[in-house]
Design an enzyme around this catalytic site. Structure first.
Site, PDB file in Angstrom:
ATOM      1  N   TYR A 182       0.907  -0.779  -0.177  1.00 18.73           N
ATOM      2  CA  TYR A 182      -0.679   0.068   0.165  1.00 18.73           C
ATOM      3  C   TYR A 182       0.852   1.612  -0.072  1.00 18.73           C
ATOM      4  CZ  TYR A 182      -3.820   3.342   1.384  1.00 18.73           C
ATOM      5  OH  TYR A 182      -4.988   4.100   1.613  1.00 18.73           O
ATOM      6  N   LYS A 230       1.632   4.516  -2.812  1.00 10.12           N
ATOM      7  CA  LYS A 230       0.907   5.776  -2.438  1.00 10.12           C
ATOM      8  C   LYS A 230       2.299   6.203  -2.495  1.00 10.12           C
ATOM      9  CE  LYS A 230      -3.066   5.099  -1.005  1.00 10.12           C
ATOM     10  NZ  LYS A 230      -4.462   5.486  -2.301  1.00 10.12           N
TER      11      LYS A 230
HETATM   12  P1  NDP Z   1     -13.411   2.964   1.167  1.00 13.83           P
HETATM   13  O1  NDP Z   1     -13.076   1.458   0.998  1.00 13.83           O
HETATM   14  O2  NDP Z   1     -14.079   2.819   2.116  1.00 13.83           O
HETATM   15  O3  NDP Z   1     -14.075   2.385  -0.416  1.00 13.83           O
HETATM   16  C1  NDP Z   1     -13.520   2.199  -2.113  1.00 13.83           C
HETATM   17  C2  NDP Z   1     -13.804   3.437  -2.879  1.00 13.83           C
HETATM   18  O4  NDP Z   1     -12.612   2.347  -4.113  1.00 13.83           O
HETATM   19  C3  NDP Z   1     -15.113   2.510  -3.027  1.00 13.83           C
HETATM   20  O5  NDP Z   1     -16.141   2.672  -3.867  1.00 13.83           O
HETATM   21  C4  NDP Z   1     -14.358   1.130  -4.636  1.00 13.83           C
HETATM   22  O6  NDP Z   1     -15.661   0.863  -4.944  1.00 13.83           O
HETATM   23  C5  NDP Z   1     -13.871   2.116  -4.997  1.00 13.83           C
HETATM   24  N1  NDP Z   1     -12.239   0.785  -5.571  1.00 13.83           N
HETATM   25  C6  NDP Z   1     -11.743  -0.037  -5.421  1.00 13.83           C
HETATM   26  N2  NDP Z   1     -11.199  -0.691  -6.223  1.00 13.83           N
HETATM   27  C7  NDP Z   1     -11.468  -0.096  -7.277  1.00 13.83           C
HETATM   28  C8  NDP Z   1     -11.503  -0.712  -8.605  1.00 13.83           C
HETATM   29  N3  NDP Z   1     -10.140  -1.544  -8.812  1.00 13.83           N
HETATM   30  N4  NDP Z   1     -11.973   0.859  -9.445  1.00 13.83           N
HETATM   31  C9  NDP Z   1     -13.270   0.956  -9.939  1.00 13.83           C
HETATM   32  N5  NDP Z   1     -13.128   1.282  -8.012  1.00 13.83           N
HETATM   33  C10 NDP Z   1     -12.470   0.667  -6.604  1.00 13.83           C
HETATM   34  O7  NDP Z   1     -12.229   3.547   1.390  1.00 13.83           O
HETATM   35  P2  NDP Z   1     -12.284   5.393   2.033  1.00 13.83           P
HETATM   36  O8  NDP Z   1     -12.887   5.497   1.207  1.00 13.83           O
HETATM   37  O9  NDP Z   1     -11.397   4.355   3.266  1.00 13.83           O
HETATM   38  O10 NDP Z   1     -10.407   6.022   0.758  1.00 13.83           O
HETATM   39  C11 NDP Z   1     -10.748   6.703   0.090  1.00 13.83           C
HETATM   40  C12 NDP Z   1      -9.060   6.178  -0.451  1.00 13.83           C
HETATM   41  O11 NDP Z   1      -8.283   7.273   0.540  1.00 13.83           O
HETATM   42  C13 NDP Z   1      -8.420   5.560  -0.761  1.00 13.83           C
HETATM   43  O12 NDP Z   1      -7.351   5.910  -2.095  1.00 13.83           O
HETATM   44  C14 NDP Z   1      -7.183   5.280   0.204  1.00 13.83           C
HETATM   45  O13 NDP Z   1      -5.682   4.851  -0.076  1.00 13.83           O
HETATM   46  C15 NDP Z   1      -6.737   6.764   0.845  1.00 13.83           C
HETATM   47  N6  NDP Z   1      -6.946   7.127   1.780  1.00 13.83           N
HETATM   48  C16 NDP Z   1      -7.763   6.282   3.043  1.00 13.83           C
HETATM   49  C17 NDP Z   1      -7.706   6.238   5.134  1.00 13.83           C
HETATM   50  C18 NDP Z   1      -8.856   5.974   5.365  1.00 13.83           C
HETATM   51  O14 NDP Z   1      -7.866   6.579   6.956  1.00 13.83           O
HETATM   52  N7  NDP Z   1      -9.959   6.146   5.509  1.00 13.83           N
HETATM   53  C19 NDP Z   1      -6.316   7.000   4.740  1.00 13.83           C
HETATM   54  C20 NDP Z   1      -5.319   7.900   3.634  1.00 13.83           C
HETATM   55  C21 NDP Z   1      -5.537   7.407   2.569  1.00 13.83           C
HETATM   56  P3  NDP Z   1     -16.878  -0.358  -5.181  1.00 13.83           P
HETATM   57  O15 NDP Z   1     -17.501   0.114  -3.586  1.00 13.83           O
HETATM   58  O16 NDP Z   1     -17.185  -0.733  -5.818  1.00 13.83           O
HETATM   59  O17 NDP Z   1     -15.497  -1.487  -4.480  1.00 13.83           O
END
Ligand code: NDP
Length: 246
Positions: free
Chosen positions: A154, A158
């Protein structure tokens, strides 16, 4: 002075839940027309419908699949006329210690978080270049800056996204296409709510502002970078972590 993105078209990957959903909603609230992408098309469409009367649409698209990305970006441009703002937010984790990470888990994380951003940017930025206006905002993580045990796949994805942001910002600057990244710390989502009390207390102790980040904290940073208030900012990483990686 207020942020106003009336009439701009925004595409948010992974906008069906979590941080991406909050970003898409915030963009709709300041007048943008929003295309929401998620692997699950029904969830993406439901998210877009939840924005009320704002012009928004959901699309099923796996960002790690080149063919799907090309078709979906073309569909968004056909439906909305163009794409002005791209938020590469879709992300996934397969956490494990180095010796336990299999090739498949490595590839899934890199393909979604890094290759996905490359593919969507490549297709969505063409129109921005032609129109001499665009914003690309990549959602990275503090783990891409400082690393983290059990997250080598991961954090590599990033950190790669930060390098991608800086290089593409240099390539597109002369066309007034600004490329920046937002690096959230610990944001309260389904993921972090599942942590045990001890782990939560330990993590909270490392945050100078002494509270978890909210999805709206990340969305606010994205709105700023998408707006004209950020028109002289490119190639930067805006850390939204309550002071954690100071
Ligand atoms: P979630 O797991 O809640 O949501 C992930 C989203 O990405 C969903 O809408 C999912 O869609 C979509 N997704 C995953 N894989 C794919 C793919 N191959 N193609 C298209 N869509 C995809 O994640 P978060 O909201 O927690 O995180 C969002 C972003 O922020 C990420 O990039 C994460 O790395 C980053 N982040 C999050 C942190 C946190 O504390 N939560 C901290 C730092 C960074 P579906 O449901 O249809 O699979």
């Amino acid at each position: 002075m207020k942020i106003d993105l009336a009439g701009k078209v925004a595409l948010v990957t992974g906008g069906s839940r979590g941080i991406g959903h909050a970003i898409a909603r915030a963009l709709a609230q300041v007048g943008a027309h929003v295309a929401v992408l998620g692997r699950d098309g029904d969830n993406a469409r439901a998210a877009a419908e939840s924005f009320g009367h704002a012009p928004a649409r959901g699309y099923g698209c796996d960002v790690s699949e080149a063919g799907q990305v090309e078709t979906t970006v073309a569909a968004v441009e056909k439906d909305f006329g163009r794409i002005d703002i791209l938020v590469n937010n879709a992300g996934t984790t397969r956490d494990n210690l180095l010796f336990r990470i299999g090739e498949e888990d490595w590839n899934t994380v890199l393909d979604t978080n890094l290759k996905g951003a490359f593919l969507v940017t490549k297709h969505a930025a063409r129109g921005m270049i032609k129109r001499r206006w665009g914003r690309v905002i990549n959602i990275t993580s503090v783990v891409g800056i400082g690393g983290n045990k059990g997250q080598s796949n991961y954090s590599a994805s990033k950190a790669g996204l930060i390098g991608f942001t800086k290089s593409v910002s240099k390539e597109l600057a002369s066309r007034n296409v600004l490329v920046n990244a937002v690096a959230p710390g610990f944001i309260e989502t389904e993921l972090t709510r599942d942590l045990g009390p001890e782990q939560r207390a330990m993590l909270l102790g490392a945050i100078p502002l002494a509270r978890w980040g909210q999805v709206t904290d990340v969305a606010a940073a994205v709105l700023f970078l998408a707006s004209d208030f950020a028109s002289y900012i490119t190639g930067q990483v805006l850390v939204v972590d309550g002071g954690m990686v100071l």
